[in-house]
Scaffold this motif. Structure first.
Motif, PDB file in Angstrom:
ATOM      1  N   THR A 253      18.486  24.319 -52.641  1.00 36.16           N
ATOM      2  CA  THR A 253      19.379  25.256 -53.916  1.00 36.16           C
ATOM      3  C   THR A 253      18.612  25.976 -55.118  1.00 36.16           C
ATOM      4  OG1 THR A 253      20.613  22.008 -54.390  1.00 36.16           O
ATOM      5  CG2 THR A 253      20.956  23.959 -56.112  1.00 36.16           C
ATOM      6  N   PHE A 254      17.680  25.984 -55.416  1.00 34.57           N
ATOM      7  CA  PHE A 254      17.892  26.747 -56.633  1.00 34.57           C
ATOM      8  C   PHE A 254      17.442  28.404 -54.991  1.00 34.57           C
ATOM      9  CE2 PHE A 254      13.969  29.922 -58.116  1.00 34.57           C
ATOM     10  CZ  PHE A 254      14.363  30.067 -59.160  1.00 34.57           C
TER      11      PHE A 254
ATOM     12  N   ARG B 232      15.335  19.042 -52.412  1.00 38.46           N
ATOM     13  CA  ARG B 232      16.747  19.103 -53.391  1.00 38.46           C
ATOM     14  C   ARG B 232      17.555  20.468 -52.385  1.00 38.46           C
ATOM     15  NH1 ARG B 232      19.004  20.930 -59.304  1.00 38.46           N
ATOM     16  NH2 ARG B 232      17.772  22.989 -58.104  1.00 38.46           N
ATOM     17  N   ARG B 233      18.772  19.582 -51.936  1.00 38.82           N
ATOM     18  CA  ARG B 233      19.732  20.399 -51.468  1.00 38.82           C
ATOM     19  C   ARG B 233      20.992  20.549 -51.735  1.00 38.82           C
ATOM     20  NH1 ARG B 233      19.259  19.271 -45.088  1.00 38.82           N
ATOM     21  NH2 ARG B 233      20.698  16.839 -45.250  1.00 38.82           N
TER      22      ARG B 233
ATOM     23  N   ASP C  65      24.318  18.115 -55.784  1.00 36.10           N
ATOM     24  CA  ASP C  65      22.389  18.459 -54.818  1.00 36.10           C
ATOM     25  C   ASP C  65      22.375  16.925 -54.708  1.00 36.10           C
ATOM     26  OD1 ASP C  65      22.906  21.099 -56.016  1.00 36.10           O
ATOM     27  OD2 ASP C  65      22.087  20.659 -57.718  1.00 36.10           O
ATOM     28  N   ILE C  66      21.856  16.492 -53.405  1.00 32.06           N
ATOM     29  CA  ILE C  66      21.502  15.661 -53.057  1.00 32.06           C
ATOM     30  C   ILE C  66      19.769  15.779 -52.169  1.00 32.06           C
ATOM     31  CG2 ILE C  66      24.207  14.740 -52.064  1.00 32.06           C
ATOM     32  CD1 ILE C  66      22.751  16.545 -48.975  1.00 32.06           C
ATOM     33  N   ALA C  67      18.965  15.337 -52.036  1.00 33.34           N
ATOM     34  CA  ALA C  67      17.858  15.059 -51.270  1.00 33.34           C
ATOM     35  C   ALA C  67      18.527  14.735 -49.881  1.00 33.34           C
ATOM     36  CB  ALA C  67      17.101  13.530 -51.819  1.00 33.34           C
TER      37      ALA C  67
ATOM     38  N   GLY D  27      25.521  28.759 -49.223  1.00 33.12           N
ATOM     39  CA  GLY D  27      23.992  28.178 -49.515  1.00 33.12           C
ATOM     40  C   GLY D  27      24.254  26.799 -49.848  1.00 33.12           C
ATOM     41  N   ALA D  28      24.921  26.056 -48.515  1.00 34.72           N
ATOM     42  CA  ALA D  28      25.458  24.950 -48.873  1.00 34.72           C
ATOM     43  C   ALA D  28      25.372  24.234 -47.482  1.00 34.72           C
ATOM     44  CB  ALA D  28      26.679  23.947 -49.654  1.00 34.72           C
ATOM     45  N   TYR D  29      25.093  22.488 -47.545  1.00 31.10           N
ATOM     46  CA  TYR D  29      25.204  22.073 -45.916  1.00 31.10           C
ATOM     47  C   TYR D  29      26.715  21.671 -45.998  1.00 31.10           C
ATOM     48  CZ  TYR D  29      19.861  21.947 -44.721  1.00 31.10           C
ATOM     49  OH  TYR D  29      19.147  23.639 -44.561  1.00 31.10           O
TER      50      TYR D  29
END
Length: 180
Positions: A95-96, A122-123, A135-137, A162-164
């Protein structure tokens, strides 16, 4: 099943595993925690470390900022003033990493001038049904915080977002209700 089916999906990000000292006029190091940036200190000077916490030994030019928003604003200012040849090294969770990556690209850095080092679980997840980010694990399924759908977390990663991608886990029962 072919041998290729066990390969990493082409869209899944690949992160740097070792520091390579590419030529640079200046190096900006950005870390969620300063101690995780220790391997980057072997890079030739000049360099500046921005972090959200932790400290490194004296002699390292560093700024510890109180929160992510302050760090992003400071980085944006530095990138707007950056000279050609500036390289960016980022250490943190996905995420960062991708938030900093997006800021750097908007400021004009090329993808080849940015190196990402993943640490943490975290992603970011994007719900394709309601356009919510959360944000999830490292999980395979979760509930969307926006629309409440049960989502399957796809291994497809969008560098632009920037995400799944999160898609409905069971389209026949999107909210998990029992059919009569």
């Amino acid at each position: 099943m072919t041998a290729q089916s066990t390969d990493i999906m082409f869209s899944k990000p690949r992160y740097a595993t070792e520091v390579v000292a590419h030529p640079a006029s200046r190096r900006l190091l950005v870390a969620q925690d300063a101690s995780s940036a220790a391997p980057l200190l072997a890079l030739p000077a000049p360099k500046l470390l921005l972090s959200l916490g932790g400290e490194l030994p004296d002699g390292i030019e560093q700024e510890c900022l109180p929160n992510p928003e302050a760090l992003y604003l400071r980085l944006q200012l530095l990138l707007e003033q950056a000279q050609a040849g500036t390289r960016l090294y980022v250490v943190g969770d996905e995420t960062f990493l991708w938030h900093v990556h997006r800021l750097a690209r908007q400021a004009g850095l090329l993808g080849d001038e940015i190196e990402l080092f993943k640490q943490g679980e975290r992603r970011r997840l994007y719900c394709v049904h309601c356009a919510t980010f959360q944000d999830i694990a490292e999980v395979g399924e979760t509930c969307c915080s926006g629309c409440g759908l049960k989502l399957l977390v796809r291994e497809h990663f969008s560098a632009r977002l920037g995400a799944y991608m999160g898609v409905c886990l069971d389209p026949d029962r999107p909210f998990g209700e029992v059919r009569a």
